[in-house]
Write an enzyme that holds these catalytic residues in place. Structure first.
Site, mmCIF file in Angstrom:
data_model
loop_
_atom_site.group_PDB
_atom_site.id
_atom_site.type_symbol
_atom_site.label_atom_id
_atom_site.label_comp_id
_atom_site.label_asym_id
_atom_site.label_seq_id
_atom_site.Cartn_x
_atom_site.Cartn_y
_atom_site.Cartn_z
ATOM 1 N N LYS A 78 0.858 -1.193 0.000
ATOM 2 C CA LYS A 78 0.000 0.000 0.000
ATOM 3 C C LYS A 78 0.886 1.233 0.000
ATOM 4 O O LYS A 78 1.909 1.271 0.704
ATOM 5 C CB LYS A 78 -0.902 -0.033 1.239
ATOM 6 C CG LYS A 78 -1.954 1.060 1.303
ATOM 7 C CD LYS A 78 -2.856 0.857 2.525
ATOM 8 C CE LYS A 78 -3.972 1.895 2.607
ATOM 9 N NZ LYS A 78 -4.867 1.651 3.756
ATOM 10 N N SER A 153 -9.852 1.660 2.640
ATOM 11 C CA SER A 153 -8.950 2.455 1.826
ATOM 12 C C SER A 153 -7.881 1.647 1.093
ATOM 13 O O SER A 153 -7.307 2.141 0.132
ATOM 14 C CB SER A 153 -8.264 3.499 2.699
ATOM 15 O OG SER A 153 -7.385 2.870 3.608
ATOM 16 N N SER A 177 -10.119 -0.711 6.777
ATOM 17 C CA SER A 177 -9.465 -0.476 5.486
ATOM 18 C C SER A 177 -8.733 -1.682 4.900
ATOM 19 O O SER A 177 -8.316 -1.636 3.737
ATOM 20 C CB SER A 177 -8.495 0.697 5.584
ATOM 21 O OG SER A 177 -9.199 1.911 5.545
#
Lengths: 495, 96
Positions: A78, A153, A177
């Protein structure tokens, strides 16, 4: 053949010499080149770096050096995890061009173990969002349906595993997330116990809630990745000093009788029909595996969203004060330093980030602190105590991960509250610091449905063993999306 | 509770956030809606409840206060928006 290999299988073949790490890596990179233009999971593809790391693993093997458990297994990161020498954007304009001079602790450990990094994945700006639509860079599409969001997210990381770009990915989870996009994309996503994994080098959002965790297709792969990243780190004072158990090794221990609690607040209205039936089927399958099901209640469940949307923005408003255009990232030049702060932050932050900075600053401001921030912290304890009472009677809790499968682009962007409510089942675990895992348990047409297990602190091993046992007896986790080759700009809205 | 434009401007100043007129109006509306939703918390009596800042049973950790070289100064300055090594450069904050 290579795309359907799990991380565990890749690692075995690299160790035995059946496959070279460089072959595996090149195959994933070719798959990314072919299909990522339609999915757009990656902000940055690290092709040369990944190949070099893979070749080093092959050299190490040749020279007879013992390889670590994940050596040669490619991984996606990420883009809120700092990577030395590689741009780390947080999908925000304010960090465009930010090249960290150091690795996050988790990145450092994986690098030392010989994991080639395929690239950095897209996210909601500063991990604030539930659909990855808040990325300031571009939209990421759900590989199972390009008209739908991947969740967020950590949308890019979930997609990277779902689309077989990478067998493993890392995400971060502040209110769901990791688990919510895992559910939307049909993969396993684990949020470890608060303190289990060092956050050194994770760009901070809400420090009492943030935790890094794995995405994978199988519980075994998730366990291997957790083994690689968990453990004490003196550079993160919230990282627990206890050495973690060997998660992957414990997966095959005999499956003892587990008491599974069903919190009634998570099975009420708001669930779609297919989610309800998938969970009903899962309950009876767990019974068949020897689990005992028990109704329980978490009376303060409805407080989770209000508490979270005071605490998380309050912490964010403080964490994001550092983006002032002085030391790194974007600077909007003015003659006056104070004006430079205002202009830089105004141009650098997107709509949702500004909204949360405002909400958090308000909740912490003089005159409102007690009524909002302090009140939220007190109700947070009531939520925590609900869990402690439940865990006196049961070993884990089973819930849907989300009330609905993946929603369409644009469906919730106009109303922030609607978007916040999509995290309704995932937020409590963050507030209480508990480990929780999402895993695929059915489909609604082409769309995956996820179930969530929440356990007491430090019970990741138990969660992984239940999912491992379930996956030995089901194949939802093996259903792969049919990937399009077309350009992403054709459908949906544009970021 | 309803947030008016004046409150938005006050909070934005605290947060060093420049906002357009359109953003101020929108935020006043959105924050009011969100605060209405969180007002629900007042239903719960918390007079006897201690705040929960985080769940860890661990205390603050301190390290030895010993100087060490970071070794990254030049890297850091190289990626700064503006620098005059070995310093970051900012607009003048002192009277001429």
């Amino acid at each position: 053949m290579i795309p359907t290999l799990t991380a565990a299988e890749m690692a075995d073949r690299v160790r035995s010499g059946d496959l070279r790490a460089a072959e595996i890596c090149e195959a994933r990179l070719a798959h990314i080149r072919e299909h990522d233009p339609a999915v757009r999971a990656f902000v940055t593809v690290m092709e040369p770096e990944a190949l070099k790391a893979a070749e080093e693993v092959d050299l190490r093997r040749k020279s007879g050096v013992a390889l670590s458990p994940l050596a040669g297994v490619p991984i996606a990161l990420k883009d809120n995890l700092c990577t030395r020498g590689v741009e780390t954007t947080c999908s925000s304009k304010i960090l465009k061009g930010f090249i960290p001079p150091y690795d996050a602790a988790v990145v450092e450990r994986l690098r030392a173990g010989g994991s080639p990094f395929l690239g950095k994945t897209n996210l909601d700006e500063f991990a604030m969002g539930s659909s990855t639509e808040n990325s300031a860079l571009f939209l990421t599409r759900n590989p199972h349906d390009p008209d739908r969001v991947p969740g967020g997210s950590s949308g890019g990381s979930a997609c990277a595993v779902a689309a077989d770009f990478a067998p493993l990915a890392l995400g971060s989870d502040t209110g769901g997330s990791i688990r919510q996009p895992a559910a939307f994309c049909g993969v396993v996503g684990l949020k470890p116990t608060y303190g289990r994994v060092s956050r050194y080098g994770l760009i901070a959002f809400a420090s009492s809630l943030d935790q890094i965790g794995p995405f994978a297709r199988t519980a075994r792969d998730a366990a291997l990745l957790l083994d690689a990243i968990a453990g004490p780190d003196p550079r993160d004072s919230t990282c627990l000093p206890d050495p973690p158990p060997a998660f992957a090794q414990a997966l095959d221990r005999p499956f003892e009788k587990i008491r599974v609690g069903l919190p009634k607040e998570y099975f009420g209205e708001g669930l779609t029909g297919p989610v309800t039936s998938a969970l009903d089927r899962l309950k009876s399958e767990l019974k068949d595996l020897g689990c005992e099901l028990k109704d329980v209640s978490l009376p303060h469940t409805s407080c989770a969203i209000p508490v979270y949307y005071l605490i998380a923005p309050a912490e964010a408003s403080s964490n994001l004060a550092r983006y002032d255009g002085v030391q790194y990232g974007l600077r909007v030049e003015t003659k006056d330093l104070i004006q430079q702060y205002f202009k830089t932050r105004s141009e650098g932050f997107g709509r949702e980030v500004k909204r949360r900075i405002m909400l958090g600053t308000f909740a912490l401001s003089s005159g409102y602190y007690d009524a909002y921030y302090l009140k939220a912290l007190k109700v947070r304890r009531l939520i925590y105590e609900d869990f402690m009472k439940a865990f006196a009677d049961v070993d884990v809790l089973l819930t849907p991960t989300t009330p609905t499968p993946a929603f369409r682009f644009g469906e919730k962007v106009a109303d922030p509250l609607q978007m916040y409510l999509s995290d309704i089942f995932t937020i409590s675990a963050n507030l209480a610091g508990l480990p929780a895992i999402s895993f695929p348990c059915g489909f609604d047409g082409a769309l995956p449905i996820g179930a969530q297990l929440i356990g007491p602190a430090l019970s990741e091993g138990r969660l992984l063993r239940i999912v491992h046992e379930y996956q030995k007896n089901s194949d939802w986790h093996l259903r792969r999306p049919r990937l399009a080759r077309r350009d992403a700009s054709r459908v949906g809205t544009a970021a | 509770m309803a947030i008016d434009r004046k409150t938005v401007e006050h909070v934005a100043a605290l947060a060093r956030l420049g906002l357009s007129d359109e953003e101020k109006d929108r935020l006043a509306r959105e924050l009011s809606g969100i605060l209405d939703h969180v007002a629900d918390l007042s239903r719960w009596n918390t007079d006897q409840v201690e705040p929960l800042y985080h769940i860890l049973p661990i205390k603050n950790v301190t390290r030895d206060d010993a100087p060490a070289r970071s070794g990254v100064r030049d890297d850091v300055l190289q990626h700064a928006p503006k620098s005059r090594p070995p310093f970051f450069a900012v607009p003048n904050v002192l009277e001429e």
